[in-house]
Design a protein around this motif. Structure first.
Motif, short mmCIF file in Angstrom:
data_model
loop_
_atom_site.label_atom_id
_atom_site.label_comp_id
_atom_site.label_asym_id
_atom_site.label_seq_id
_atom_site.Cartn_x
_atom_site.Cartn_y
_atom_site.Cartn_z
N VAL A 133 30.17 56.12 64.15
CA VAL A 133 30.60 56.86 63.25
C VAL A 133 32.67 56.82 63.98
O VAL A 133 33.46 56.40 63.34
CB VAL A 133 30.37 58.15 62.73
CG1 VAL A 133 31.69 58.83 62.24
CG2 VAL A 133 29.45 58.68 62.17
N THR A 190 35.78 59.69 53.82
CA THR A 190 33.69 60.01 54.47
C THR A 190 33.64 58.36 53.41
O THR A 190 32.95 58.38 54.64
CB THR A 190 33.82 61.23 54.23
OG1 THR A 190 34.39 62.18 54.57
CG2 THR A 190 31.98 60.31 54.37
N PHE A 226 31.62 55.92 55.74
CA PHE A 226 30.00 55.30 56.22
C PHE A 226 30.20 53.80 55.65
O PHE A 226 29.67 53.00 55.86
CB PHE A 226 30.28 56.23 54.73
CG PHE A 226 27.93 55.90 54.64
CD1 PHE A 226 27.67 56.30 55.70
CD2 PHE A 226 27.78 55.25 53.45
CE1 PHE A 226 25.74 56.30 54.96
CE2 PHE A 226 26.86 54.96 53.14
CZ PHE A 226 25.71 55.05 54.12
N TYR A 281 30.77 52.13 58.55
CA TYR A 281 29.63 52.33 59.85
C TYR A 281 28.44 52.01 59.18
O TYR A 281 27.52 51.07 59.91
CB TYR A 281 29.53 54.10 59.09
CG TYR A 281 27.54 54.39 59.84
CD1 TYR A 281 27.49 54.66 61.21
CD2 TYR A 281 26.93 54.59 58.63
CE1 TYR A 281 26.37 54.98 61.53
CE2 TYR A 281 26.26 55.09 59.30
CZ TYR A 281 25.52 54.89 60.90
OH TYR A 281 24.56 55.52 61.39
N LYS A 282 28.10 51.21 57.94
CA LYS A 282 27.37 50.43 57.98
C LYS A 282 27.08 49.01 58.46
O LYS A 282 26.20 48.77 58.67
CB LYS A 282 26.61 50.56 55.97
CG LYS A 282 26.45 51.83 55.57
CD LYS A 282 25.54 51.85 54.12
CE LYS A 282 26.81 51.75 53.58
NZ LYS A 282 26.43 51.43 51.59
N GLN A 303 24.94 58.67 53.87
CA GLN A 303 25.90 59.08 53.88
C GLN A 303 26.30 60.72 54.13
O GLN A 303 26.69 61.44 54.67
CB GLN A 303 26.54 59.05 52.74
CG GLN A 303 28.51 59.64 52.97
CD GLN A 303 28.93 58.51 51.83
OE1 GLN A 303 28.30 58.42 51.25
NE2 GLN A 303 29.86 59.33 51.12
N VAL A 351 25.74 61.37 58.50
CA VAL A 351 27.48 60.78 58.53
C VAL A 351 28.51 61.55 58.88
O VAL A 351 29.05 61.74 59.13
CB VAL A 351 27.69 59.45 57.72
CG1 VAL A 351 29.19 58.71 58.22
CG2 VAL A 351 26.30 58.21 58.29
#
Length: 601
Positions: A496, A513, A517, A520-521, A534, A537
């Protein structure tokens, strides 16, 4: 002793060289010369700034703690009950980091142990850091093994005492058989084992403990019948024996040696002692023959063999508790268990440990246990079982933060010992105190600043620490803190954080955010890691915010709802380098962020 700077003789030199296989080297190769300086020569050439650096470390317990006398005196008034053979109340100590909680508690515990030895009162203090030892099993296992070691040491001391008693008896017996009118040993003009023990009250080194008067012997002698019913209690200290000053203290004298005469009653008088005037070595003891002493020594050796060390894993918890309970209750004593960072233990494994420890006194027959809990969290007791809370929090002591003036006093007190005279400029200590006062009055932070400033000055080979060194130390400590926090993050939190760094590197401002996300994926796909939801996260972003690594602020987007705007709060380059040092993240290829189109207000 020869001078350190003196040259060795030729013979010495050859022997040393040949012993190390250097006999073919020239003398100049070994001694070096002025033109070739070694790696550390330049560093050693300067004058050291520090006199004793250790006094600036958090692990150091000073002999004096400025501005904590009220808290120390309150602890002492509670724990003095242990010196009377009573059970002290449990204590909970609260305060933020660096407010002197642990240092004060350790200071009081050292004083308690030293005073208990002075009055021959059995009292043990054990310290456990629950941030490291954070489960019930580990706490109980560590305590059990410590008390097992103490029991073995005491058994060895008692065996030494008994063997000395047996030797005195056999010497007396031999002398009596050779000359019935003369007891063992006339005056040789020297102090002997038992007279030295009685005169100096020295219970160390395996010598017999302080000997009692006949009145004490009559009042507290242990009979053979007591040893038949309990193989442990016959050699324990007798409670409430008079200390001689009117106060009542438990006696630390093993039952086997109670009433044992001093050597001066057997030998050491100016005139030869007769068998009629000299008491028998076994008089007023539970023993009648040398075989009785041998039997008791065998029992103690069996006890010692019966103690089983607890492994750090593998046993059922109830078995560990049972071993700990038996080890504590083997001897009569007051035990103070100090649990530092106690909130970490409760957070990790619940309040079962505290429940068991706080209820032990209702089951113990010989010992008494008191608990000192130290916590940074003022509200951690809110999560305890009401029964644990009521029995644990009998006394509470709060340590307030230090202000700048108090921190200055602490630093001046330590610097007198830590640095050579004239090593500090006048503005160094006030600046360190001011920086630390901004950090919630953290004395630990102030000491770290002062020590680091000294190290930086020493590395730059200057003779005086100045304001600039303090400012450099402030930046270095902050960076070191960030590096340590980032390095120890879980892998998912690192991913993250890496997503946030990649977004910032690509010029994305006011990161939300959803964008984090998405990146991050893609990072999870790169290293084949599980993808969290999510919502999870978002929780990880909040945790990073609490650690001070990112700044996450909830903002309203009107009809588009609310979102978190995220920005990095730590140096980007250094943080990225720490993340890439992780073996799992080091193989990530450059990932270009995909920024969703959004409406700008």
């Amino acid at each position: 002793m020869s001078d350190d700077n003196s040259e060795p003789t030729g013979a010495d030199h050859v022997d040393t060289d040949e012993a190390h296989g250097f006999s073919n080297l020239e003398r100049s190769d070994l001694d070096g010369n002025d033109s070739s300086q070694g790696l550390f020569d330049d560093l050693l050439s300067g004058e050291p700034i520090f006199e004793n650096k250790e006094v600036l470390r958090p692990s150091y317990t000073p002999h004096e703690l400025p501005h904590r006398s009220d808290q120390i005196n309150k602890m002492a008034t509670i724990l003095v009950a242990a010196l009377r053979g009573e059970t002290p109340s449990n204590i909970l100590i609260y305060g933020k980091t660096g407010t002197g909680k642990t240092a004060s508690a350790k200071f009081v515990s050292k004083e308690l142990e030293s005073t208990s030895q002075k009055y021959s009162v059995p009292c043990d203090v054990e310290y456990i850091n629950c941030e490291v030892t954070d489960t019930q099993y580990r706490v109980l296992a560590q305590l059990a093994n410590k008390f097992i070691d103490k029991n073995k040491e005491r058994i060895d001391d008692r065996i030494d005492d008994l063997e000395a008693l047996k030797e005195a008896f056999e010497e007396y017996d031999r002398a009596s058989q050779s000359d019935p009118d003369v007891s063992a040993g006339t005056d040789t003009g020297s102090e002997t084992l038992f007279s030295e023990t009685a005169d100096h009250d020295d219970t160390s080194g395996g010598t017999p403990t302080e000997l009692r008067s006949p009145d004490d012997v009559d009042a507290h002698a242990v009979t053979d019948e007591s040893s038949e019913t309990d193989t442990h209690t016959d050699d324990r200290a007798t409670p409430n024996a008079s200390s001689g000053d009117g106060s009542e203290h438990p006696s630390a004298v093993p039952a086997e040696t109670k009433g044992e005469p001093t050597e001066s009653t057997v030998a050491g008088s100016d005139t030869p002692a007769t068998a009629e005037s000299s008491p028998h070595p076994l008089e007023s003891t539970p023993f009648e023959t040398s075989e009785d002493i041998d039997d008791r020594i065998a029992e103690l050796e069996d006890d010692k063999e019966s103690f089983e060390e607890v492994p750090m894993t593998g046993w059922p918890t109830d078995r560990v508790y049972s071993v700990f309970f038996d080890a504590v209750d083997y001897d009569e004593r007051v035990v103070v268990i100090m649990l530092d960072e106690i909130d970490k233990l409760v957070e990790k494994s619940g309040d079962d440990t505290l429940y068991n420890l706080s209820r032990m006194n209702s089951e113990l027959e010989n010992s008494r246990v008191s608990i000192i809990g130290i916590s940074n969290d003022l509200k951690f007791t809110d999560f305890l079982d009401p029964r644990v809370k009521s029995s644990l929090g009998e006394e509470e002591i709060v340590f307030p933060p230090y202000d700048a003036n108090q921190l200055r006093d602490i630093l001046e007190h330590r610097s007198e010992v830590a640095f050579k005279e004239g090593a500090l400029s006048d503005d160094v200590i006030p600046l360190c105190a001011a920086f630390a006062a901004q950090e919630h009055g953290d004395a630990r932070r102030a000491l770290d600043l002062l020590r680091t400033a000294g190290e930086l000055a020493e590395r730059s080979q200057t003779e005086t620490i100045v304001e600039e060194h303090v400012r450099q130390a402030q930046d270095k400590i902050e960076l070191d803190r960030v590096v340590e926090v980032v390095r120890t993050l879980p892998t998912q939190s690192k991913l993250v954080l890496f997503a946030i760094i990649l977004l910032e590197k690509n010029g994305v401002n006011s990161i939300n955010t959803g964008e984090v996300f998405n990146i991050y994926k893609r990072l999870c796909e790169e290293i084949d890691a599980d993808v969290l939801t999510q919502r999870r996260v978002t929780d990880l972003i909040s945790e990073l915010d609490m650690l001070g690594i990112v700044n996450a602020v909830v903002v309203s987007k009107g009809r588009y709802g609310r979102t978190k705007e995220i920005s990095l709060s730590v140096p980007l380059g250094e943080t990225e380098a720490v993340l890439l040092s992780d073996s799992r993240l080091s193989d990530i290829d450059e990932v270009q962020p995909f920024v969703q189109a959004r409406f700008e207000n």
